[in-house]
Write a protein that holds these residues in place. Sequence first.
Motif, PDB file in Angstrom:
ATOM      1  N   ILE A 268     -65.605 -30.413  52.437  1.00 13.99           N
ATOM      2  CA  ILE A 268     -64.306 -29.753  52.286  1.00 13.99           C
ATOM      3  C   ILE A 268     -63.439 -30.518  51.289  1.00 13.99           C
ATOM      4  CG2 ILE A 268     -62.144 -29.236  53.497  1.00 13.99           C
ATOM      5  CD1 ILE A 268     -63.835 -28.569  55.950  1.00 13.99           C
ATOM      6  N   MET A 272     -62.027 -29.257  47.618  1.00 13.93           N
ATOM      7  CA  MET A 272     -60.613 -29.309  47.260  1.00 13.93           C
ATOM      8  C   MET A 272     -60.377 -30.185  46.034  1.00 13.93           C
ATOM      9  SD  MET A 272     -58.655 -29.457  50.928  1.00 13.93           S
ATOM     10  CE  MET A 272     -58.766 -28.097  52.092  1.00 13.93           C
ATOM     11  N   VAL A 278     -60.593 -23.427  50.576  1.00 11.03           N
ATOM     12  CA  VAL A 278     -61.640 -23.418  51.593  1.00 11.03           C
ATOM     13  C   VAL A 278     -61.290 -22.429  52.695  1.00 11.03           C
ATOM     14  CG1 VAL A 278     -62.852 -24.800  53.330  1.00 11.03           C
ATOM     15  CG2 VAL A 278     -62.262 -25.822  51.115  1.00 11.03           C
ATOM     16  N   PRO A 287     -62.675 -29.281  59.528  1.00  9.94           N
ATOM     17  CA  PRO A 287     -61.810 -28.273  58.907  1.00  9.94           C
ATOM     18  C   PRO A 287     -60.367 -28.308  59.399  1.00  9.94           C
ATOM     19  CG  PRO A 287     -63.929 -27.310  59.438  1.00  9.94           C
ATOM     20  CD  PRO A 287     -63.930 -28.703  60.022  1.00  9.94           C
ATOM     21  N   VAL A 291     -57.787 -28.406  56.372  1.00  6.67           N
ATOM     22  CA  VAL A 291     -57.454 -27.073  55.879  1.00  6.67           C
ATOM     23  C   VAL A 291     -56.169 -26.584  56.530  1.00  6.67           C
ATOM     24  CG1 VAL A 291     -58.227 -24.692  55.622  1.00  6.67           C
ATOM     25  CG2 VAL A 291     -59.901 -26.556  55.523  1.00  6.67           C
ATOM     26  N   THR A 293     -53.771 -23.251  56.499  1.00  9.30           N
ATOM     27  CA  THR A 293     -53.676 -21.865  56.057  1.00  9.30           C
ATOM     28  C   THR A 293     -52.395 -21.636  55.248  1.00  9.30           C
ATOM     29  OG1 THR A 293     -54.948 -21.069  57.948  1.00  9.30           O
ATOM     30  CG2 THR A 293     -53.539 -19.470  56.841  1.00  9.30           C
ATOM     31  N   ASN A 296     -53.806 -24.745  51.331  1.00  6.85           N
ATOM     32  CA  ASN A 296     -55.001 -25.112  50.563  1.00  6.85           C
ATOM     33  C   ASN A 296     -56.243 -24.314  50.962  1.00  6.85           C
ATOM     34  OD1 ASN A 296     -55.715 -26.228  53.028  1.00  6.85           O
ATOM     35  ND2 ASN A 296     -55.252 -28.327  52.397  1.00  6.85           N
ATOM     36  N   GLY A 297     -56.080 -23.361  51.873  1.00  7.01           N
ATOM     37  CA  GLY A 297     -57.211 -22.571  52.335  1.00  7.01           C
ATOM     38  C   GLY A 297     -56.808 -21.661  53.481  1.00  7.01           C
ATOM     39  N   ALA A 329     -54.964 -27.420  47.307  1.00  8.25           N
ATOM     40  CA  ALA A 329     -56.172 -28.199  47.548  1.00  8.25           C
ATOM     41  C   ALA A 329     -56.172 -29.476  46.717  1.00  8.25           C
ATOM     42  CB  ALA A 329     -57.410 -27.354  47.235  1.00  8.25           C
TER      43      ALA A 329
END
Length: 353
Positions: A268, A272, A278, A287, A291, A293, A296-297, A329
């Motif tokens: 991951i 990034m 991701v 994750p 990560v 929301t 960056n993903g 990311a």
Amino acid sequence: MKVSLVLPSAYGMRGDIRSTLNLATALAERHEVEVISIRRQKEKPFFPVDQRVALRSVVDARPGVRHLLPRGQVGTEVALWRLLRGLRSDVLITTRPALSVQAARHAPRETLRIAREWGRPAVPAPVRKFYPRLDAVVTATESAREEWARLVEDGPPVHAVPDALPGGLWPRSRMDNRIVAAGGRWVPGKGYDRLIRAFAIVADKRPDWRLRLYGGGPEERRLRALVRELDLHNHVYFMGTTPDLAGEFAKASIVASTSRSEDLGMTILEAMGCGVPVVAFDGARGPIEFVATGYNGVLVPEGQEDLFAAAVLALIDDERRRRSLAAGALDTTARHSSVVVGEQWEKLISELR
């Protein structure tokens, strides 16, 4: 200062091996560093080892090599005991609970002994018994630090220092290739079967997009059978193993992570680092640590393959959002640069000494 980092094997394709070699390279900027591989199964390591880092093994298990020690676990334990008793390093960093227990028992007391931890110990009893002899435990994330602090509450201090990404120039995704990528070992815990099923939904709606799977492992035959069953042979490609996963991720516009179990998160971070957002399930530790929301993903509720496919499709259809997440990311990985992480380790070691 001489620093020794010990791995069960430096020759495999695992996230903890990659992370340890990155750390060794970061520390080698100003110190004498060696990586000790307990077992050597291959001629060359899978990941490149910086020329400034010395690499040696304890038990040479390559086919055709004459073994000086008895075969099997007893011989390995004897070899490890001899190594630790004769170690002449200022700092010893071990990378598995089994190795850390042996370091606590046998490494010289004048050597600073640090256990580098990613996951949970399979057998907590030896950890509770012997870890108080260590000087510190270091985890890669804050949540892991809290967990280990509870486990060794009467033991050494527990610190959090993030994993390091390789230094130098990184490839950057142009975000215009119609490729979703995933990388790692093909084992049941990584959940590539559910990624393939989710991508069947994606391919049905956006047939011009492709899924590239990088890695290898015992699940390959089953995964290939699933691709045939779902008639995805023109959409899912098995790319094999590569030591330059970042270079391959830079060719993608989305990276997917569908791990069922605990995940170190190195893939991951590498994604990034290439500026690729991701999409991941929120059930595995890796994750959820990295990560975010909308930044960056995208994190998807655990096990919801339909929602995972929907999240991928939403990014496919919104290039502006993809590029915004890509910027987040890149910002995320700034604190994982080899320079930053190396300085954190140097500061910690100085304080402990």
